[in-house]
Design a protein around this motif. Structure first.
Motif, PDB file in Angstrom:
ATOM      1  N   LEU A  92       0.846  -1.195   0.000  1.00 39.74           N
ATOM      2  CA  LEU A  92       0.000   0.000   0.000  1.00 39.74           C
ATOM      3  C   LEU A  92       0.875   1.235   0.000  1.00 39.74           C
ATOM      4  N   ILE A  93       0.682   2.109  -0.987  1.00 45.21           N
ATOM      5  CA  ILE A  93       1.467   3.337  -1.009  1.00 45.21           C
ATOM      6  C   ILE A  93       0.605   4.577  -0.840  1.00 45.21           C
ATOM      7  N   ILE A  94      -0.680   4.446  -0.959  1.00 46.07           N
ATOM      8  CA  ILE A  94      -1.565   5.572  -0.668  1.00 46.07           C
ATOM      9  C   ILE A  94      -2.779   5.037   0.053  1.00 46.07           C
ATOM     10  N   ASN A  95      -3.195   5.725   1.076  1.00 47.92           N
ATOM     11  CA  ASN A  95      -4.462   5.397   1.708  1.00 47.92           C
ATOM     12  C   ASN A  95      -5.069   6.724   2.117  1.00 47.92           C
ATOM     13  N   GLU A  96      -5.821   7.307   1.202  1.00 48.90           N
ATOM     14  CA  GLU A  96      -6.415   8.607   1.482  1.00 48.90           C
ATOM     15  C   GLU A  96      -7.369   8.454   2.664  1.00 48.90           C
ATOM     16  N   THR A  97      -7.969   9.515   3.063  1.00 47.51           N
ATOM     17  CA  THR A  97      -8.833   9.481   4.241  1.00 47.51           C
ATOM     18  C   THR A  97     -10.097   8.685   3.942  1.00 47.51           C
ATOM     19  N   VAL A  98      -9.909   7.388   3.947  1.00 48.37           N
ATOM     20  CA  VAL A  98     -11.000   6.462   3.670  1.00 48.37           C
ATOM     21  C   VAL A  98     -11.351   5.763   4.971  1.00 48.37           C
ATOM     22  N   PRO A  99     -12.633   5.604   5.284  1.00 45.50           N
ATOM     23  CA  PRO A  99     -13.000   4.895   6.518  1.00 45.50           C
ATOM     24  C   PRO A  99     -12.380   3.505   6.563  1.00 45.50           C
ATOM     25  N   ASN A 100     -12.017   3.062   7.755  1.00 43.77           N
ATOM     26  CA  ASN A 100     -11.366   1.757   7.846  1.00 43.77           C
ATOM     27  C   ASN A 100     -12.321   0.596   7.604  1.00 43.77           C
ATOM     28  N   ARG A 101     -13.579   0.913   7.268  1.00 44.51           N
ATOM     29  CA  ARG A 101     -14.492  -0.130   6.814  1.00 44.51           C
ATOM     30  C   ARG A 101     -14.088  -0.644   5.431  1.00 44.51           C
ATOM     31  N   PHE A 102     -13.286   0.166   4.739  1.00 44.85           N
ATOM     32  CA  PHE A 102     -12.799  -0.213   3.413  1.00 44.85           C
ATOM     33  C   PHE A 102     -11.419  -0.823   3.568  1.00 44.85           C
ATOM     34  N   SER A 103     -11.240  -2.033   3.075  1.00 43.17           N
ATOM     35  CA  SER A 103      -9.922  -2.647   3.175  1.00 43.17           C
ATOM     36  C   SER A 103      -9.528  -3.262   1.835  1.00 43.17           C
ATOM     37  N   PRO A 104      -8.456  -2.766   1.232  1.00 39.59           N
ATOM     38  CA  PRO A 104      -7.965  -3.352  -0.011  1.00 39.59           C
ATOM     39  C   PRO A 104      -7.146  -4.597   0.293  1.00 39.59           C
ATOM     40  N   LYS A 105      -7.237  -5.557  -0.608  1.00 38.92           N
ATOM     41  CA  LYS A 105      -6.456  -6.780  -0.440  1.00 38.92           C
ATOM     42  C   LYS A 105      -5.830  -7.133  -1.788  1.00 38.92           C
ATOM     43  N   SER A 106      -4.526  -7.336  -1.777  1.00 34.60           N
ATOM     44  CA  SER A 106      -3.821  -7.636  -3.021  1.00 34.60           C
ATOM     45  C   SER A 106      -3.111  -8.973  -2.885  1.00 34.60           C
ATOM     46  N   PRO A 107      -3.719 -10.057  -3.364  1.00 33.51           N
ATOM     47  CA  PRO A 107      -3.084 -11.371  -3.254  1.00 33.51           C
ATOM     48  C   PRO A 107      -1.846 -11.510  -4.144  1.00 33.51           C
ATOM     49  N   ASP A 108      -1.818 -10.758  -5.234  1.00 30.42           N
ATOM     50  CA  ASP A 108      -0.652 -10.711  -6.118  1.00 30.42           C
ATOM     51  C   ASP A 108      -0.751  -9.426  -6.915  1.00 30.42           C
ATOM     52  N   LYS A 109       0.278  -9.105  -7.689  1.00 32.27           N
ATOM     53  CA  LYS A 109       0.281  -7.770  -8.285  1.00 32.27           C
ATOM     54  C   LYS A 109      -0.719  -7.621  -9.425  1.00 32.27           C
TER      55      LYS A 109
END
Lengths: 111, 114
Positions: free
Chosen positions: B54-71
């Motif tokens: 993760l290189i950016i995480n703007e002011t997004v509620p922590n209810r949102f979670s990105p998941k990257s299993p591979d690129k």
């Protein structure tokens, strides 16, 4: 907000005419990009201009950048009905990894 | 072949539910992004991932979670959905890190929270 602003918000022209859209932004930038979004679709990249460039061309598109005025313009020449879409500018600033889209201009080209 | 694909295209759900949106790119790009476009067409970046970091995480509620299993994949999971989450969510990818070059966008996922 650091989001850029575009004007006009909406533009309606006849086919064959030129369309000009403007983008103004607030902070210094490293580059500025223009994207097109057709209704109900994703964005498509049109052109990127770097902060040390003043003008770029791509087909019927001409983009200018004036960093002293913090503004850019997109000119579409000889417009076609297929150019009907929303156009967004996007500015990037490497410090702090900042990237912001403008508010968009909705262009309608009437056949 | 679709370069950046998202599923589902439409998602209608009740408030309080948890949902996921999937994104895949077959361009071999190093960086992927999630954007939110509201009803007024304002586009705002939510997350950016470079090589699964993760290189950016703007002011997004922590209810949102990105998941990257591979690129090649960046999924967006949303917990406890709220009415204000209704929007179109776009995934994008780009070759390099940061915002130095062209981003390729997916077709979008229209989320409606009832």
């Amino acid at each position: 907000s650091q989001q850029g602003e575009e004007d006009p918000q909406a533009l309606s022209i006849q086919e064959g005419e030129n369309a000009t859209m403007n983008c103004s932004y607030k902070t210094s930038i490293n580059n500025l990009q223009w994207y097109r979004q057709n209704s109900g679709r994703g964005l498509v990249h049109l052109i990127l201009i770097r902060s040390n460039e003043r003008e770029k061309h791509s087909g019927r598109l001409r983009v200018t950048l004036d960093t002293s005025k913090k503004s850019s313009s997109l000119l579409i020449t000889a417009s076609r009905a297929a150019d009907t879409a929303s156009y967004f500018c996007a500015t990037s600033r490497f410090t702090g990894n900042q990237f912001y889209f403008g508010t968009g201009t909705s262009l309608t080209v009437i056949p | 072949d679709t370069a950046v694909s998202q599923t589902p295209k439409y998602l209608v759900t009740q408030m309080g539910n948890d949902k996921s949106i999937k994104c895949e790119q077959n361009l071999g790009h190093d960086t992927m992004y999630w954007y939110k476009q509201d009803s007024k067409k304002f586009l705002k970046i939510m997350f950016s991932y470079n090589n699964k970091e993760l290189i950016i995480n703007e002011t997004v509620p922590n209810r949102f979670s990105p998941k990257s299993p591979d690129k090649a994949h960046l999924n967006l999971h949303i917990n406890s959905l709220e009415l204000g989450d209704s929007a179109v969510y776009f995934c994008a990818s780009s070759p390099g890190q940061g915002f130095t070059d062209t981003q390729y966008f997916g077709p979008g996922t229209r989320l409606t929270v009832l």
